[in-house]
Write an enzyme that holds these catalytic residues in place. Structure first.
Site, PDB file in Angstrom:
ATOM      1  N   ALA A 108       0.822  -1.213   0.000  1.00  0.00           N
ATOM      2  CA  ALA A 108       0.000   0.000   0.000  1.00  0.00           C
ATOM      3  C   ALA A 108       0.857   1.264   0.000  1.00  0.00           C
ATOM      4  CB  ALA A 108      -0.938  -0.004   1.204  1.00  0.00           C
ATOM      5  N   THR A 109       2.052   1.200   0.577  1.00  0.00           N
ATOM      6  CA  THR A 109       2.935   2.378   0.553  1.00  0.00           C
ATOM      7  C   THR A 109       3.278   2.739  -0.889  1.00  0.00           C
ATOM      8  OG1 THR A 109       3.878   2.039   2.752  1.00  0.00           O
ATOM      9  CG2 THR A 109       5.249   3.220   1.162  1.00  0.00           C
ATOM     10  N   ASN A 145      -5.626   4.122  10.738  1.00  0.00           N
ATOM     11  CA  ASN A 145      -4.917   2.952  11.259  1.00  0.00           C
ATOM     12  C   ASN A 145      -4.668   3.015  12.765  1.00  0.00           C
ATOM     13  OD1 ASN A 145      -3.220   5.079  10.016  1.00  0.00           O
ATOM     14  ND2 ASN A 145      -1.562   4.007  11.020  1.00  0.00           N
ATOM     15  N   CYS A 157       4.536   1.699  12.083  1.00  0.00           N
ATOM     16  CA  CYS A 157       5.551   2.377  11.276  1.00  0.00           C
ATOM     17  C   CYS A 157       6.258   3.460  12.076  1.00  0.00           C
ATOM     18  CB  CYS A 157       4.902   3.001  10.048  1.00  0.00           C
ATOM     19  SG  CYS A 157       3.807   1.859   9.235  1.00  0.00           S
TER      20      CYS A 157
END
Length: 404
Positions: free
Chosen positions: A75-76, A155, A328
């Protein structure tokens, strides 16, 4: 019950055994190991067929045409391709982009890079519950706005944005609309036939597929154009070059197929477990729910425990795999930028814990979690001079601390 208990499903999920079994068939000489771009023999054709099936499985979950699904490494990369791809292609039309302060770093840092290249970005601050104020979004839209990028489910706090209305607002003004759906796909219904979303990012590993694979939905009608960010053999209709990792793609496809079948029942189950967890801890003093339980994803619960240091709480909860902030950025000791954007003070942001539940979470694990949290908070507050002062009625915010 096995310890530690995994309650960090928003960071990653284990691969479903059904997915792993399927992937094994696409690795060795006995399996379908060919390059899907090899046109001259059956090894290639069989691999290509497997990719086509997976592309269909992904498209079916989100109501898209399989030709609108572009495979990426995650997805990044999908976020990068969407945002940079649109910015580069449409920059003659305008150089203004709108996003929010609570987006994932893959969106925020991509926008920061574009600012260095001469684009202008408006970062909207959400309301206290994490939801974007649509009137503010509308006020930020200009003649030269080419892109709006707003995530579907956050998220960290799990709030769900109204992407349906935002899509209408963007479409009526001819602005491209990108949605990061990493945390919502397979958990909330998504129908791209109905939604006026132009680009949508997906991940494999957040929904029981493998890591290292994701996809970008690129709308065909009305057609959205992108400038490729990865150059090479012209795979994926020229939008993303690189040999397709068949086993990863098959794994993602199978994970999405399972999600489509089981989503409704599974989300009801997780909502019940999340509510059970919240009801079990919400009567502790000075406990705050971050986000909005009514407008929240059913699998995420983010809670702040005042007068308890977040890091020490995570240490105390060593039998639970939970996080403060996202995976992250949780390695840094900075408080969560998402919670700061909601207007929360550093202390509360520092004392937040994200519980994210998933397919293998049981009621027994939730009950154990409730008991452990209650015990740990009690013990840590017994050690805390701040808690003692608070209980004595001292206004802690008025204290002049000595600076050494």
């Amino acid at each position: 019950m096995k310890l530690p208990i995994y309650l960090d499903y928003s960071a990653t999920t284990p691969v479903d055994p059904r997915v792993a079994e399927k992937m094994m068939q696409f690795l060795t000489l006995d399996g379908t190991f060919g390059n899907p771009a090899s046109r001259s023999h059956r090894f290639g054709w069989q691999a290509e067929e497997a990719v086509d099936i997976a592309r269909n499985q992904i498209a079916e979950l989100v109501g898209a045409d399989p030709r609108e699904i572009v495979f990426t490494s995650g997805a990044t990369e999908a976020d990068n391709l969407a945002i940079k791809g649109v910015a580069n292609f449409y920059q003659k039309k305008g150089k203004h982009i709108i996003t929010s302060k609570t987006e994932h770093k893959a969106v925020l840092d991509t926008c920061r890079q574009l600012e260095r290249e001469g684009f202008e970005v408006t970062y909207l601050a959400p309301q206290r519950n994490g939801i974007i104020d649509l009137a503010e979004l509308e006020a930020a839209m200009r003649e030269d706005t080419i892109l709006v990028s707003i995530m579907h489910v956050n998220n960290e706090i799990g709030v769900v944005q109204d992407i349906e209305t935002i899509g209408e607002m963007c479409r009526s003004r001819g602005i491209v609309f990108h949605v990061d759906a990493t945390q919502s796909v397979g958990k909330l219904p998504i129908d791209l036939n109905q939604l006026k979303v132009d680009l949508m990012s997906f991940s494999g590993h957040k929904i029981y597929g493998p890591k290292g694979i994701g996809a970008l939905y690129v709308r065909r009608k009305p057609r959205i154009r992108l400038e490729a960010q990865m150059h090479g053999g012209g795979h994926e209709r020229g939008m993303r070059s690189g040999t397709l990792p068949v086993h990863q793609i098959v794994g993602m496809g199978e994970a999405y197929r399972i999600a489509k079948e089981e989503m409704t029942a599974e989300m009801d189950r997780l909502r019940t477990l999340r509510d059970r967890l919240w009801n079990g801890i919400n009567d502790i003093e000075e406990v705050y729910l971050n986000g909005d339980i009514e407008q929240g994803a059913p699998n995420i619960l983010n809670v702040s425990f005042n007068y308890v240091e977040g890091e020490s709480l995570i240490m105390a909860l060593k039998d639970l795999a939970v996080s403060s902030g996202s995976a992250c950025t949780s390695a840094s000791l900075e408080p969560s930028y998402v919670l700061r954007a909601l207007g929360m003070n550093d202390e509360l942001a520092h004392s937040s814990i994200r519980f994210s539940l998933g397919r293998f979470t049981t009621e027994e694990e939730i009950d154990y979690t409730i008991e452990l949290v209650r015990k740990s908070i009690g013990r840590l507050r017994d050690l805390s001079p701040l808690w003692e002062m608070f209980k004595q009625g001292v206004d802690i915010s008025s204290i002049e601390w000595a600076h050494h």
